[in-house]
Structure formats: C-alpha cells, structure tokens
Write a protein that holds these residues in place. Structure first.
Motif, short mmCIF file in Angstrom:
data_model
loop_
_atom_site.label_atom_id
_atom_site.label_comp_id
_atom_site.label_asym_id
_atom_site.label_seq_id
_atom_site.Cartn_x
_atom_site.Cartn_y
_atom_site.Cartn_z
N VAL A 234 -89.32 -21.84 13.50
CA VAL A 234 -88.94 -22.73 12.39
C VAL A 234 -87.43 -22.79 12.25
O VAL A 234 -86.83 -23.87 12.08
CB VAL A 234 -89.60 -22.26 11.08
N VAL A 235 -86.77 -21.63 12.32
CA VAL A 235 -85.31 -21.60 12.18
C VAL A 235 -84.64 -22.35 13.33
O VAL A 235 -83.71 -23.13 13.11
CB VAL A 235 -84.81 -20.14 12.10
N TYR A 236 -85.12 -22.11 14.55
CA TYR A 236 -84.56 -22.84 15.69
C TYR A 236 -84.72 -24.35 15.51
O TYR A 236 -83.81 -25.13 15.79
CB TYR A 236 -85.26 -22.43 16.99
N VAL B 98 -84.55 -31.01 25.63
CA VAL B 98 -84.42 -30.03 26.72
C VAL B 98 -83.72 -28.77 26.22
O VAL B 98 -84.11 -27.65 26.54
CB VAL B 98 -83.64 -30.65 27.90
N ALA B 99 -82.64 -28.96 25.43
CA ALA B 99 -81.90 -27.81 24.91
C ALA B 99 -82.78 -26.94 24.02
O ALA B 99 -82.70 -25.71 24.06
CB ALA B 99 -80.67 -28.29 24.13
N THR B 100 -83.63 -27.57 23.21
CA THR B 100 -84.51 -26.81 22.33
C THR B 100 -85.50 -25.96 23.12
O THR B 100 -85.79 -24.81 22.78
CB THR B 100 -85.27 -27.76 21.39
N VAL B 101 -86.02 -26.52 24.22
CA VAL B 101 -86.91 -25.75 25.10
C VAL B 101 -86.19 -24.54 25.66
O VAL B 101 -86.74 -23.43 25.73
CB VAL B 101 -87.44 -26.65 26.24
N CYS B 102 -84.91 -24.72 26.04
CA CYS B 102 -84.12 -23.61 26.58
C CYS B 102 -83.89 -22.53 25.53
O CYS B 102 -83.82 -21.34 25.85
CB CYS B 102 -82.77 -24.12 27.10
N VAL B 103 -83.77 -22.93 24.26
CA VAL B 103 -83.59 -21.96 23.19
C VAL B 103 -84.80 -21.05 23.10
O VAL B 103 -84.68 -19.81 23.03
CB VAL B 103 -83.37 -22.68 21.83
N PHE B 104 -86.00 -21.62 23.12
CA PHE B 104 -87.22 -20.82 23.03
C PHE B 104 -87.37 -19.92 24.26
O PHE B 104 -87.79 -18.77 24.15
CB PHE B 104 -88.43 -21.72 22.88
N ALA B 105 -87.00 -20.45 25.43
CA ALA B 105 -87.07 -19.63 26.64
C ALA B 105 -86.09 -18.47 26.54
O ALA B 105 -86.40 -17.34 26.95
CB ALA B 105 -86.75 -20.49 27.87
#
Length: 481
Positions: A140-142, A332-339
C-alpha cells in the motif's frame, strides 16, 4: 498548472525561461531524499570506517561531477534532451543507445527511491501507529508513493521545478534536525556487523566504495541534465554560468544527502540494512520529520527520474505521447520496487545496479562530450528531430540513421567495462589484470573514447573549420558518410 505537452521535440526560445538558479534548485531539491541518502550507507556496509567512507564518497562525487557536468552544455545548445542530442554523434536512430541507457538509469533509481522511501515510511508508521509490517502494508505504501510520483512526472518540468524549490529548503531543515537526532549515538569506528572489508583488503574496498557510492551519483545524471538545461536560453545565460551552476547543484545535491547517509549509518549501527536501523534508532520526536523526509523527498526525486524515463521512452516510441510513455514506465518501475523489496538483497542489488550502469553509460557520455568539443557546440537542432518526425535524411542521417563507428565504439567501451566489473555475484575476467580492483568505469570510458577518436578521425578532419549546421550538412550528407 496545465500538463506539459512537450516531449523530446525542440523547445522554442520563448519557452526557455529557466536559469542557472533553477538548475541548482532542481539538482539540490530533488536529491535530498532517502534514495540518494542510502548511497552514503554503502561504504559502511562494505566494512569501511568513518573517514575512509567519507573520503570515498567525496572523491568519487568530485571526479564524477567534473566529468559529467559539461554534458549540461549540450542541451543548452540543442534545446532537446541529451539522448536526442547524441544523435549528432550516433545518428538520429543510433541515439537510441542513449535513450536505452537513460531509461535503464532512471528506471533503477526511481525504483530504488520508492523502495527505500517506502521501507522507511512503513517503519515509521509502525512505530507511530502500530501499522503491521507485512507485505500488504509495504504494498500500500509503495502504491501511494508511486501514484504521487506519477502525478508530478505527468504534469512535467514546471511542477517538478516548483516542488524542487520547496524541497531544497524543507529537506535541508529536516536533515539538520536529523543530525541533531542521531548525533548522540554517532561513532567513527567500522561496524563489526559489516564483517570486515567486503573485498578482503582496504584499497580494493575503498575503490569499490568510490565508484558505487560516490561516482555513481553524477553518472546517474549523464542523460538527465539535458532535461533541465533545454529550458535555459543560451542567449540570456552564458555557458560558463550554466556549467558552474551544474557543478554546484550536483556537488551539493549529492554530497549533502550522501554524507548524511554515512553519518546516520554509523549512528544507527546500520551495517547490513539501512532503512530499518534508521527508523529504529530515531528518537520519538524525529519520527514525524523522518516520515516527511521519506515521503516528500521520495516523490521529488522519483518524480524527476520518472519524468526523464517518460522522455526517453517517448524518444524510443515517437508515436507515443510523453504522458502515455510516463504511465507505461511508471508501471514497470513499480514492479521493480516490489521485486527489490521481496526478492533482492539491498546491498548486492544496489552495488550491481550502479556498477553495471556506470560501465555501459560512461562510454556513451565520453563519446557525446568528444562530439560536443569537436563541433564546438554547433548543432543542427532541426536535423536532430528527424527520427521523432518519422522522416529520413538530414545532417545526422549517416547510414540509415546510424553512425556505426560511434555505436561500435560505445559497444567496445561498454563490453570492456562489463569484463572488468566486480559484482557480489560476478567477477569480470579482466580483474586479474587490474589486481582485483574494479576499474570498469575508467576502462570503459578510455576504451570507448579512444575507439571513437580512432574510428572517426577522418570524419573529424573533414569537419575541421566548419562553423555552421549548413556547412556540416554539406560535408556530412548521407552519401558521403
């Protein structure tokens, strides 16, 4: 304020209303964030003591700034971003090399900023309100940070400039409070939990810190500086003032947060992780300021990076608008954050990312600067836009839009850098020639620059003494290159 509609096309003179002070504001304000602060933690995690860590950060930042800052003058002349401007050397299609390098740099730093800022925010909210620290809370924060970042990036340069001006003052005050907050626990000794020197001895580890923590900061801006200086008019502001503003903005904007990161890493005993110990060691009165620093600073920095990513993708896909490109890269950047949070070790991921991108980005920057010196800052701005208009021909068409000699020079430099890099999980074969010391930055720049000078010497001689775009066009027509 309306959403910026301009992509990587040439900025008209009437819209070039920024100045050197704005450049300092945006370089200072946008970098006062945890995504930059965390780089000051890297030397500590490598096992270095206080003075060794500080000297590595300062030396790397100073060298990187001296080499990177002149790139700001390119877009001052071309009125477009740096990857598009590099079409003068690489060809109007070959400048896709710069767009891809810029896209990767911005993508990595955007994800890193949201990742570290989100981790700190979650930790502070846990201490303040008992927020669970499970995956849902982080997600949620991300997501909230990413959404705020997208808003700033979509609105564009003017909104981000205003935000940077506010952050330059506000974040400076928050960092000063942070020094007071963490000072009682500060130590200058290397942290035992770091496990000693990462590379086994002092000098290889110190040089790694110089590149990974110090030099990587300015190198991150090799494609970004033009996003800001394209809005500065060369008829109203002398190049020397713009260059000095770039030096000042980069030096202050990088050293202040990075040295704060080094200071707080020792104070918080952050040997193997930064965000968690930083929050745990904060006194109760500093939790709200820390929450503000983690949120506002992250939005400011990631917003500019995402803005640059949108421009680079817009340059790669001319049919897409800047807004569409920005939304795409944000996903794409958000996916990298979770990874980054759930799959990667922070130290290894950061070190690998900055070393690899430095190795492939440096030769591109060196070639672009050599071209700037050769043409004495004279560009055909209209010819640089050929690919964006989906047309053909022009001064920089070379062979089918590619200057294969420049592209080959970059590939040689980047390849050499990758063979000489020292990563946590990979050791390049050229390390045996350099005594185990990571010289990837130096070797990639030298090889790429030397190859470009040698392969294009005839072209440089042919262009000697030509002063106008029209002259260059006659000399460098597609049939003659």
């Amino acid at each position: 304020m309306p959403i910026e509609q301009r992509g990587v096309d040439t900025v008209p003179e009437a819209e070039r209303t920024s100045g050197p002070r704005d450049l300092v504001s945006i370089l200072l304000g946008s970098n006062l964030c945890l995504g930059v602060i965390v780089f000051g933690w890297l030397p500590v995690s490598f096992g270095l003591g206080w003075w060794a860590s500080v000297s590595a950060v300062v030396a790397g930042t100073a060298v990187g700034t001296l080499l990177t800052a002149p790139l700001a003058l390119v877009s001052l002349r071309t009125a477009t971003n740096l990857s598009t401007s590099s079409g003068a050397q690489f060809g109007v299609r070959g400048r896709l090399v710069g767009s891809v390098v810029g896209l990767l740099l911005s993508l990595g730093y955007t994800a890193l900023t949201v990742w570290i800022g989100g981790d700190a925010m979650t930790g502070v909210l846990h201490r303040l309100f008992g927020l669970p620290t499970g995956g849902i809370s982080y997600g949620v924060v991300y997501a909230l940070l990413a959404a705020a970042t997208v808003i700033g990036a979509v609105y564009g340069y003017r909104v981000l400039l205003r935000l940077s001006r506010i952050l330059a003052v506000g974040m400076t005050a928050l960092l000063i409070l942070g020094v007071v907050a963490y000072a009682p626990h500060f130590t200058t000794s290397a942290l035992p939990d770091a496990g000693g020197y990462l590379l086994g001895s002092f000098w290889p580890t110190w040089l790694l810190a110089l590149v990974a923590a110090g030099l990587s900061g300015p190198i991150a801006f090799i494609t970004l500086l033009g996003d800001y200086t394209r809005y500065i008019s060369p008829t109203r502001h002398r190049p020397r003032r713009v260059l000095h503003a770039t030096w000042l903005g980069l030096t202050a904007g990088l050293l202040v947060p990075q040295l704060f990161g080094t200071f707080t890493a020792y104070a918080a005993r952050a040997a193997t992780d930064y965000a968690g110990p930083l929050v745990s060691a904060a006194p109760g009165w500093y939790l709200v300021p820390l929450l503000l620093a983690a949120s506002a600073g992250s939005v400011g920095n990631a917003g500019l990076m995402l803005y640059s990513m949108g421009l680079d993708l817009d340059a790669i896909l001319p049919r897409a608008s800047r807004t569409q490109a920005t939304f795409a890269v944000a996903g794409v950047a958000t996916v990298c954050v979770f990874a980054g949070h759930f799959a990667w070790d922070a130290q290894a991921a950061m070190t690998s990312f900055v070393l690899l991108l430095t190795a492939i980005g440096t030769p591109w920057a060196v070639i672009t600067l050599i071209g700037f010196v050769r043409c004495r800052g004279v560009y055909d701005a209209d010819a640089l836009q050929v690919f964006n208009r989906r047309s053909r021909g022009g001064v920089y068409w070379y062979r089918a839009g590619w200057n294969l000699r420049a592209v080959a020079s970059w590939a040689l430099g980047a390849g050499t850098g990758l063979l000489a890099v020292s990563l946590p999980n990979y050791q390049g074969p050229l390390l045996s020639w350099t005594g185990g010391v990571d010289c990837s930055f130096l070797l990639s720049g030298m090889v790429g620059g030397a190859a470009y000078l040698i392969l294009t010497v005839r072209q440089a001689n042919a262009l000697e003494g030509l002063d106008t775009p029209a002259d260059i066009g006659r000399e460098s027509s597609p049939s003659s290159v």
